[in-house]
Each structure stands twice: as structure tokens, then as C-alpha cells.
Design a protein around this motif. Sequence first.
Motif, short mmCIF file in Angstrom:
data_model
loop_
_atom_site.label_atom_id
_atom_site.label_comp_id
_atom_site.label_asym_id
_atom_site.label_seq_id
_atom_site.Cartn_x
_atom_site.Cartn_y
_atom_site.Cartn_z
N ASP A 16 0.62 -1.28 -0.27
CA ASP A 16 -0.39 0.12 -0.09
C ASP A 16 1.10 1.03 -0.14
OD1 ASP A 16 -1.68 2.16 0.18
OD2 ASP A 16 -2.91 0.77 2.31
N HIS A 17 0.80 2.08 -0.60
CA HIS A 17 1.37 3.11 -1.48
C HIS A 17 1.39 5.02 -0.74
CE1 HIS A 17 4.82 5.65 -4.34
NE2 HIS A 17 4.90 5.17 -3.43
N LEU A 18 0.02 4.31 -0.37
CA LEU A 18 -1.15 5.61 0.02
C LEU A 18 -0.34 5.47 1.60
CD1 LEU A 18 -2.84 7.65 0.49
CD2 LEU A 18 -4.57 6.02 0.43
N SER A 19 0.44 4.88 2.45
CA SER A 19 0.00 4.45 3.78
C SER A 19 1.43 5.90 3.71
CB SER A 19 0.65 2.92 4.10
OG SER A 19 0.85 3.26 5.71
N PRO A 20 2.18 5.81 3.44
CA PRO A 20 3.25 6.93 3.67
C PRO A 20 2.55 8.34 3.09
CG PRO A 20 4.11 4.68 1.84
CD PRO A 20 2.90 4.57 2.51
N PHE A 21 2.28 8.22 2.00
CA PHE A 21 1.57 9.37 1.66
C PHE A 21 0.69 10.23 2.93
CE2 PHE A 21 -2.01 12.17 -0.30
CZ PHE A 21 -0.71 12.78 -0.85
N ARG A 22 -0.12 9.41 3.34
CA ARG A 22 -1.33 9.85 4.11
C ARG A 22 -0.03 10.29 5.61
NH1 ARG A 22 -3.57 5.70 5.03
NH2 ARG A 22 -5.64 6.03 3.79
N GLN A 23 0.29 9.26 5.88
CA GLN A 23 1.44 9.76 7.14
C GLN A 23 2.45 11.47 7.12
OE1 GLN A 23 4.03 6.55 9.06
NE2 GLN A 23 2.71 5.27 7.70
N ALA A 24 2.82 10.88 6.09
CA ALA A 24 4.13 11.72 6.08
C ALA A 24 2.88 13.77 5.73
CB ALA A 24 4.73 12.49 3.92
N VAL A 25 1.56 13.97 4.72
CA VAL A 25 0.55 14.34 5.29
C VAL A 25 0.73 15.30 6.07
CG1 VAL A 25 -1.76 15.31 4.25
CG2 VAL A 25 0.25 14.23 2.22
N ILE A 26 -0.45 14.11 7.21
CA ILE A 26 -0.25 14.35 8.18
C ILE A 26 1.19 15.23 9.62
CG2 ILE A 26 -1.31 13.28 10.89
CD1 ILE A 26 -2.51 11.60 8.80
N ALA A 27 1.92 14.49 9.06
CA ALA A 27 3.16 15.07 9.92
C ALA A 27 3.29 16.67 9.71
CB ALA A 27 4.48 14.19 9.20
N ILE A 28 3.26 16.86 8.76
CA ILE A 28 3.33 18.29 8.32
C ILE A 28 2.23 19.24 7.97
CG2 ILE A 28 4.22 20.39 6.21
CD1 ILE A 28 6.26 17.54 7.45
N ALA A 93 9.93 19.35 3.47
CA ALA A 93 10.18 18.41 4.97
C ALA A 93 8.85 17.31 5.34
CB ALA A 93 9.20 19.68 5.72
N MET A 94 7.89 17.40 4.09
CA MET A 94 6.98 16.39 3.22
C MET A 94 7.62 15.20 2.62
SD MET A 94 2.78 16.97 1.62
CE MET A 94 2.56 18.02 3.61
N GLN A 95 8.12 15.66 1.58
CA GLN A 95 9.50 15.28 1.14
C GLN A 95 9.74 13.86 2.17
OE1 GLN A 95 9.58 13.17 -1.73
NE2 GLN A 95 10.92 12.66 -1.66
N ALA A 96 10.46 14.65 2.68
CA ALA A 96 11.41 13.71 4.12
C ALA A 96 10.75 12.96 5.15
CB ALA A 96 12.32 14.70 5.07
N ALA A 97 9.61 13.15 5.56
CA ALA A 97 8.90 12.06 5.64
C ALA A 97 8.78 11.18 4.91
CB ALA A 97 7.84 13.26 6.26
N TYR A 98 8.11 11.46 3.66
CA TYR A 98 7.62 10.98 3.61
C TYR A 98 8.70 9.93 2.67
CZ TYR A 98 5.71 8.60 -1.73
OH TYR A 98 5.05 7.95 -2.39
N ILE A 99 9.71 9.83 2.35
CA ILE A 99 10.95 8.49 1.71
C ILE A 99 11.05 8.25 3.63
CG2 ILE A 99 13.84 9.06 2.04
CD1 ILE A 99 12.53 9.25 -1.03
N GLY A 100 10.91 8.94 4.43
CA GLY A 100 11.23 8.60 5.76
C GLY A 100 10.85 6.85 6.23
N CYS A 101 9.17 6.95 5.36
CA CYS A 101 8.40 5.76 6.06
C CYS A 101 8.09 5.17 4.72
CB CYS A 101 7.40 6.47 6.48
SG CYS A 101 6.29 7.50 5.99
N GLN A 102 8.94 5.07 4.18
CA GLN A 102 8.32 4.83 2.53
C GLN A 102 8.82 2.92 2.75
OE1 GLN A 102 9.85 6.61 -1.13
NE2 GLN A 102 8.04 6.17 -1.68
N PHE A 103 10.54 2.75 3.49
CA PHE A 103 10.58 1.54 3.88
C PHE A 103 10.49 0.31 4.42
CE2 PHE A 103 13.63 4.73 1.52
CZ PHE A 103 13.73 4.15 -0.20
N ASN A 104 9.69 0.79 5.13
CA ASN A 104 8.67 0.27 5.89
C ASN A 104 6.97 -0.41 5.63
OD1 ASN A 104 7.64 -0.67 8.71
ND2 ASN A 104 6.88 1.52 9.00
#
Length: 237
Positions: A16-28, A93-104
Motif C-alpha cells: 500500500d503506497h498510500l500509507s507513507p503518503f498519508r503519514q507524510a501529509v499528516i506529519a506536516i 519536509a513532507m518529502q523527507a517524511a515520505y521518504i522516511g517511512c517509504q521503506f517500512n
Amino acid sequence: MEKKGVFFDVDDTLYDHLSPFRQAVIAIVGDREGFPYEEAYHRMRYHSDMLSLEMGGAGAMESGSSTELMRRRRFELALAEFGIALSEEQASAMQAAYIGCQFNITMFEGAKELIERLVKAGYVVGLLTNGAENHQLRKIRAMELDHLIPSERQFVSGKIGWDKPDIRVFHHVNEVTGTRPENSVYIGDSWRNDVIGALEAGWSVIWFNHREASPESGEHTPNHTAVNYEQLAKLLL
């Protein structure tokens, strides 16, 4: 006897590729009630594809300031469509958060089991994904698929030099794996990259439409559509 090939897309097909996207948006910008994360995710994917093409394709996207600009801009453009204006700092910052959880990565239920069954049944099983080589290979490593799919069947557009939907990508896969288009099946979620690309290359296509999106054009028709891996298993086995 002809080799039969089954090839999978990676992002939003195996996991599910949506999960890291959602996490990144919410983080910022915080979790906004009623925000259409799925729709915004699709627009981010669209802008990512378009910006990548403008910059020379995935082969040019491994690293550097231009890559960082593209990755930031895709968030700015996508969220602007939904009334959220991001500053450069927020987009970065959103991109950094996105990358940060993309490999989980947690694979879709039944995905690894289906690959195991296909390998056991004697199919040539491989992966074909758009993106920068090292970035995509990190995701494949995170899913621990090397024992099922050898590295020579892990095809990343950034290494090949062409991006889906370019039919040369699919022909390259056939050439390397000793398969033929008429005996090759592709499973992917993207209408433009996966459905159109594989059909134009003469492959069969199962559109993995787990988000139940509408077809983006009437000129192409996937051979089958599936919304989960239980349906995919029935179609393939």
C-alpha cells in the motif's frame, strides 16, 4: 514448451503506497477531517510521473538538486489542487517524511504467498517498476523477495533507461527473461503506466484496481481486473 511469465509492478501493487503518503501529509499539515488522501495521492503520482518525464525519466532521478526539486514540486502541485498551499520548506519536509517511512513496507495480504505459488508452479516471475534504481531496490529488499525473485528479474526503469509505459521496457524484460509478449502477464495499478504500457507491448494485463478507480480512457481494456490478491490468485492459478 514456451516459458510463461508473470510480472508485478511494485508501488501500490505489492504494498500500500498510500500509507507513507498519508503519514507524510499528516506529519506536516495535520490530519484534516474529510481530506481526500486517496485522491490527493493519485494526483501526487500523476505529477511525479509528469515531472520525471520532463526531466529525462527515471534514469535521471537518482539524486541531486533537480531530483529534490521534482520531489518537492509533486507535493506542492498535488496539495494545491485540494486547497493546501505548501511553502518550499513544508514541501521539502513532507518529502523527507515520505521518504522516511517509504521503506517500512507491509505487503498486501496474500501477495508474497501468491508469488511463492507462482514460482513453485514454474512460472517466470519478475518485478518491473518505474523509478530510480537504488530507491526501488531498497523497497524490494525491504519486502525480502530476493529468495523468490532473483536480481536478474528485478527490472527498474532507472537502470533500463526507459520508463513505463514505453513498450521498449516490456520488450527488454521479454528479451532478458526469454519470454514472449503473448505468454507474459503484467499486474499493476496504474492505468497509464501499467495497463496501457503492457497492452501496447502485446502482453496480457490484470489491472490491480484495489482502489476501485475509473478507467482513464476507453481505448484500452485490461484482460482482467482484480481488487485483492485472492482474486489475483484465482485468475493466475
